[in-house]
Structure formats: C-alpha cells, structure tokens
Design a protein around this motif. Structure first.
Motif, PDB file in Angstrom:
ATOM      1  N   ALA A 363      -3.879  10.831   2.628  1.00 46.19           N
ATOM      2  CA  ALA A 363      -4.573   9.554   2.843  1.00 46.19           C
ATOM      3  C   ALA A 363      -3.935   8.784   3.985  1.00 46.19           C
ATOM      4  O   ALA A 363      -4.629   8.140   4.792  1.00 46.19           O
ATOM      5  N   LEU A 364      -2.629   8.851   4.056  1.00 51.15           N
ATOM      6  CA  LEU A 364      -1.922   8.155   5.135  1.00 51.15           C
ATOM      7  C   LEU A 364      -2.271   8.775   6.495  1.00 51.15           C
ATOM      8  O   LEU A 364      -2.465   8.058   7.486  1.00 51.15           O
ATOM      9  N   ALA A 365      -2.364  10.099   6.530  1.00 50.55           N
ATOM     10  CA  ALA A 365      -2.740  10.780   7.763  1.00 50.55           C
ATOM     11  C   ALA A 365      -4.162  10.428   8.181  1.00 50.55           C
ATOM     12  O   ALA A 365      -4.458  10.248   9.372  1.00 50.55           O
ATOM     13  N   VAL A 366      -5.059  10.318   7.189  1.00 50.92           N
ATOM     14  CA  VAL A 366      -6.432   9.917   7.481  1.00 50.92           C
ATOM     15  C   VAL A 366      -6.454   8.525   8.097  1.00 50.92           C
ATOM     16  O   VAL A 366      -7.155   8.271   9.089  1.00 50.92           O
ATOM     17  N   LEU A 367      -5.688   7.608   7.526  1.00 47.09           N
ATOM     18  CA  LEU A 367      -5.620   6.243   8.046  1.00 47.09           C
ATOM     19  C   LEU A 367      -5.123   6.234   9.486  1.00 47.09           C
ATOM     20  O   LEU A 367      -5.714   5.576  10.359  1.00 47.09           O
ATOM     21  N   ALA A 368      -4.033   6.954   9.748  1.00 45.13           N
ATOM     22  CA  ALA A 368      -3.465   6.979  11.100  1.00 45.13           C
ATOM     23  C   ALA A 368      -4.458   7.549  12.107  1.00 45.13           C
ATOM     24  O   ALA A 368      -4.621   7.018  13.215  1.00 45.13           O
ATOM     25  N   THR A 369      -5.147   8.615  11.710  1.00 46.04           N
ATOM     26  CA  THR A 369      -6.124   9.231  12.614  1.00 46.04           C
ATOM     27  C   THR A 369      -7.296   8.295  12.879  1.00 46.04           C
ATOM     28  O   THR A 369      -7.775   8.182  14.019  1.00 46.04           O
ATOM     29  N   LEU A 370      -7.766   7.617  11.838  1.00 43.18           N
ATOM     30  CA  LEU A 370      -8.870   6.672  12.011  1.00 43.18           C
ATOM     31  C   LEU A 370      -8.478   5.525  12.939  1.00 43.18           C
ATOM     32  O   LEU A 370      -9.304   5.052  13.736  1.00 43.18           O
ATOM     33  N   VAL A 371      -7.247   5.076  12.841  1.00 47.56           N
ATOM     34  CA  VAL A 371      -6.787   3.983  13.707  1.00 47.56           C
ATOM     35  C   VAL A 371      -6.807   4.419  15.174  1.00 47.56           C
ATOM     36  O   VAL A 371      -7.287   3.689  16.045  1.00 47.56           O
ATOM     37  N   VAL A 372      -6.294   5.618  15.455  1.00 46.76           N
ATOM     38  CA  VAL A 372      -6.272   6.093  16.846  1.00 46.76           C
ATOM     39  C   VAL A 372      -7.694   6.326  17.344  1.00 46.76           C
ATOM     40  O   VAL A 372      -8.035   5.992  18.483  1.00 46.76           O
ATOM     41  N   TRP A 373      -8.550   6.883  16.479  1.00 46.25           N
ATOM     42  CA  TRP A 373      -9.947   7.062  16.871  1.00 46.25           C
ATOM     43  C   TRP A 373     -10.632   5.715  17.088  1.00 46.25           C
ATOM     44  O   TRP A 373     -11.530   5.592  17.935  1.00 46.25           O
ATOM     45  N   GLY A 374     -10.206   4.708  16.323  1.00 51.13           N
ATOM     46  CA  GLY A 374     -10.758   3.374  16.520  1.00 51.13           C
ATOM     47  C   GLY A 374     -10.454   2.838  17.910  1.00 51.13           C
ATOM     48  O   GLY A 374     -11.297   2.209  18.555  1.00 51.13           O
ATOM     49  N   VAL A 375      -9.232   3.099  18.386  1.00 48.86           N
ATOM     50  CA  VAL A 375      -8.856   2.689  19.738  1.00 48.86           C
ATOM     51  C   VAL A 375      -9.721   3.420  20.765  1.00 48.86           C
ATOM     52  O   VAL A 375     -10.226   2.819  21.719  1.00 48.86           O
ATOM     53  N   ALA A 376      -9.888   4.723  20.555  1.00 48.85           N
ATOM     54  CA  ALA A 376     -10.705   5.512  21.482  1.00 48.85           C
ATOM     55  C   ALA A 376     -12.147   5.011  21.506  1.00 48.85           C
ATOM     56  O   ALA A 376     -12.762   4.897  22.573  1.00 48.85           O
ATOM     57  N   ALA A 377     -12.698   4.706  20.323  1.00 53.34           N
ATOM     58  CA  ALA A 377     -14.078   4.221  20.251  1.00 53.34           C
ATOM     59  C   ALA A 377     -14.211   2.863  20.928  1.00 53.34           C
ATOM     60  O   ALA A 377     -15.196   2.597  21.637  1.00 53.34           O
ATOM     61  N   TRP A 378     -13.228   2.003  20.704  1.00 56.82           N
ATOM     62  CA  TRP A 378     -13.230   0.676  21.331  1.00 56.82           C
ATOM     63  C   TRP A 378     -13.252   0.811  22.856  1.00 56.82           C
ATOM     64  O   TRP A 378     -14.001   0.128  23.553  1.00 56.82           O
TER      65      TRP A 378
END
Length: 404
Positions: A363-378
């Motif tokens: 779950a922690l890895a999912v969170l970290a990946t989503l955060v980085v993808w959020g930056v990319a999407a932004w």
C-alpha cells in the motif's frame, strides 16, 4: 598534439560510442550501491552508501566534463577512457567492502581515476586555457588523494573522517574556482561548455540509474519462489514507479533544460549547478527507490518496517527534491507540484513511523507511485494548457514548465 585533443566548438558535440561504452562500468557501480544499502539498512549503512555514491558520481562527472572539452575519439583520450574503465571496474567491485577489507582497493582505484585523467588532460591541452584549469584541478585531486589513501590505510573511524574531509575538499573546490597558491584560480568564464552534450550525458546517467532499478525489480521477482497476488502487484507497482520517474524527468524538462543550457551565455555555471550538483539527489533517490522496490516485492504484506518506509517513500521524495532544485537552477522557479508531493510523502512517512501497522509495504508503494504519477500528470496538464494558450497571453514556455 597539445590542442588537437580538444573538441571543435563550431557545432554541438554528440555523445560518442566510447562514452556509452565507458558508462557500462557505472551500471555495475549503481547496482553495487543499491545492494550495499539493502544489506546495511541502518543509519551507518545509509551514511556509508551516501559517501560512496558521492565518490562514484564525482568520478563519472569529472569524466563527463573531460569529454565535453576533449574529443573522446582522439587516440590519447580513448586510451585514457579505457584505463578509467578498468580502474572504475575495480572501484565498483570494491564498493561492498569499501569500509572493510577492500578500502585500499577502492581508494586506490578512485584516486587513479581522478588523478590519472586530470594529468592526461592538463598535459594534452597545456596550450589551451582549459589546460590551466585542469592543472588547478590536479592540485586539489592530489591533496584529496592523500586523504583517501591515508583513510584507507588507517581504517575505522579515522577512515570515515578522512574520506568525508576528502569529499568536502573535492566538492568545495569548484565553488572557489580551484584557487591554488601561486597558480591563481579558474573563473566560471573558463568553464564554458557544450551544454547539449552535458545535458545528454547526465540524461544517460539517469537512464543508467533507472535501468538498475528495473533490473533489481525483475531479479527480485525472478528469485521469488512463492509468487502471490500481492508479490505480483508489488512488482507491477515498482515498474510503474520507475516509469513515473522517467516521465517526470524526460517528458518535458530534460529537453527544455538542454535547450536552456545550450543557449545560455553562462553554460559553465549551469553545468556546475544544475547538472553537476542538482543531479546528485535525483540519482540517489532512484537508488534508494530501487531498494524500497526490492523490499516491497519481497515482503508486500504485513507491518512496514522503518527501513522499508524510509526507502519506499524517501526514494521518490529525494528524487523529486533533486528535480525541483534542478528546475530551480535552470529556469529560476521552484515547481509547486513537487513541493506538494514531497509534503505528502513526508506526511505518510511520519504516520507510518508512528503506526507501523497502518499500511503494508504494498500500500505504501502504491501511494508513492501515485504521488510521482500525480506530478507527471500535473506537468502534462500544464503543458497542454500552455499549448492551447494564444501567443502573448501567458508567460514564456520555460516559465510555465518550471511552475509546474
């Protein structure tokens, strides 16, 4: 021969095949560093890995500066690069025991790389102003080499202290222009570089680090004899995390930064700050993330240890910190989305430290990946808005890129 070794500045230089061949040694070095951190996942191990990472990066970066000035296909430099590869292979092989039985191997190889390369250039380019700069660099490398070798011979606490001082000597030297008694100092004007070549070299090193991350992810899955749905999910998340970091770095910023340094009248300063120094936390972040990926794949369920939390969340946070500083150095703005993302990762880390059972590693890895993808999407959304903005209605493209 004194000046023939220098590259022509009439057109932008391309990375030569021999430079790519040279980089293969550092694929091995990055793998060794991640394994070292994984095997010693505590404060002392992290500090030792950081020190060795800084040394490995410094050895590679000085070679990148050298091939920026000098033609890597010139016979003298081609032979020099071959020798540097051999010494680099010894240095990389000694990394796991650099603070133990192979301290002298590591120190000797590192000193041979730094001093040997600098001697060759200072002689071969002696009739050119850059030759004088390399003479100044040689003085500082000789000074630090005494600290490296003495530390390796003494071992223990003395080794750590002397190696820290050696790195400080080397890392601070560019900031005062390698000021040397009786020889003067180099100015930033003397360091004018081929910006496009420097950008490409650093981009390739980021690819090397990301490649090691993918390699570790694949090997961890391959060596797991008890595959479960959680293990496979952690593997997919780790891969997507590597893709996200690649996306953040290469989707828009890398090309824009390369254009900025290529067109800059102060390419030496940008080469020193944005590429020589600001890439360090990015590369370190990728290495730490690879360790976190390996831990998450190996143990995706159950409670999250402090080491797992720090690597799974700290790696992406370190990478985004470096990327934010890189964009600040090149474009003059601190990207807001990276600051927000780092805050989210830090908050998650604090919660897990207080309540280890709050989130399993997956779950922690999912969170970290989503955060980085959020930056990319932004970044992608801002880029799209910019492309749809009528000319003259908004700030220049570089500014919009940096704010994102």
């Amino acid at each position: 021969m004194a000046v023939q070794i220098l590259r022509s500045r009439q057109e932008s230089a391309k990375v030569a095949p021999v430079e790519l061949f040279f980089d293969l040694v550092y694929v091995f070095a990055i793998t060794q560093l991640s394994h070292l951190l994984l095997a010693h996942l505590d404060a002392a191990g992290a500090a030792q890995t950081l020190l060795l990472t800084l040394a490995v990066w410094w050895a590679w970066m000085y070679t990148a500066w050298t091939t920026n000035y000098c033609d890597p296909d010139h016979p003298v430099l081609r032979l020099t690069l071959t020798g540097l590869m051999l010494a680099g292979l010894v240095m990389a092989a000694a990394l796991p025991q650099a603070f133990g039985a192979r301290a002298l191997w590591f120190a000797g190889a590192y000193v041979a790389i730094q001093v040997g390369r600098t001697i060759v250039v200072s002689i071969a380019a002696r009739a050119h102003p850059i030759g004088h700069t390399f003479k100044l660099i040689l003085v500082w490398h000789v000074l630090s080499s005494v600290l490296w070798i003495t530390g390796a011979l003494l071992g223990g606490t003395a080794q750590v202290a002397l190696w820290v001082v050696a790195l400080l000597v080397e890392y601070l030297a560019p900031w005062h222009g390698y000021r040397t008694p009786f020889l003067g100092r180099a100015t930033i004007v003397d360091w004018s570089i081929d910006g496009a070549h420097m950008a490409e070299r650093c981009e390739l090193f980021v690819i090397i680090a990301l490649g090691e991350s993918v390699l570790v992810t694949g090997l961890t899955l391959a060596e797991n004899d008890h595959l479960t749905a959680a293990t496979v999910a952690a593997f997919v998340v780790a891969f997507l995390g590597s893709v996200a970091m690649w996306w953040v770095y290469f989707d828009r910023t890398a090309e824009a930064a390369a254009e900025a340094i290529a067109e800059s009248d102060d390419s030496g300063r940008l080469g020193r700050s944005a590429y020589t120094f600001m890439h360090i936390p990015m590369v370190a972040g990728i290495i730490v993330t690879a360790v976190g990926d390996e831990l998450a794949i190996a143990h995706p369920s159950g409670g999250t240890s402090l080491g797992t939390a720090l690597t799974v969340l700290g790696g992406p946070a370190l990478f985004l910190t470096g990327h934010a500083l890189f964009k600040r150095a090149v474009f003059g703005y601190m990207p807001v989305n990276r600051i927000v993302a780092i805050g989210v990762l830090g908050a998650a880390g604090a919660l897990v430290a207080l309540m280890p059972s709050l989130m399993p590693p997956l779950a922690l890895a999912v969170l970290a990946t989503l955060v980085v993808w959020g930056v990319a999407a932004w970044d992608s959304v801002l880029a799209r808005r910019l492309s749809e903005t009528p000319a003259g209605d908004e700030r220049p493209a570089v500014t919009m890129d940096v704010v994102g």
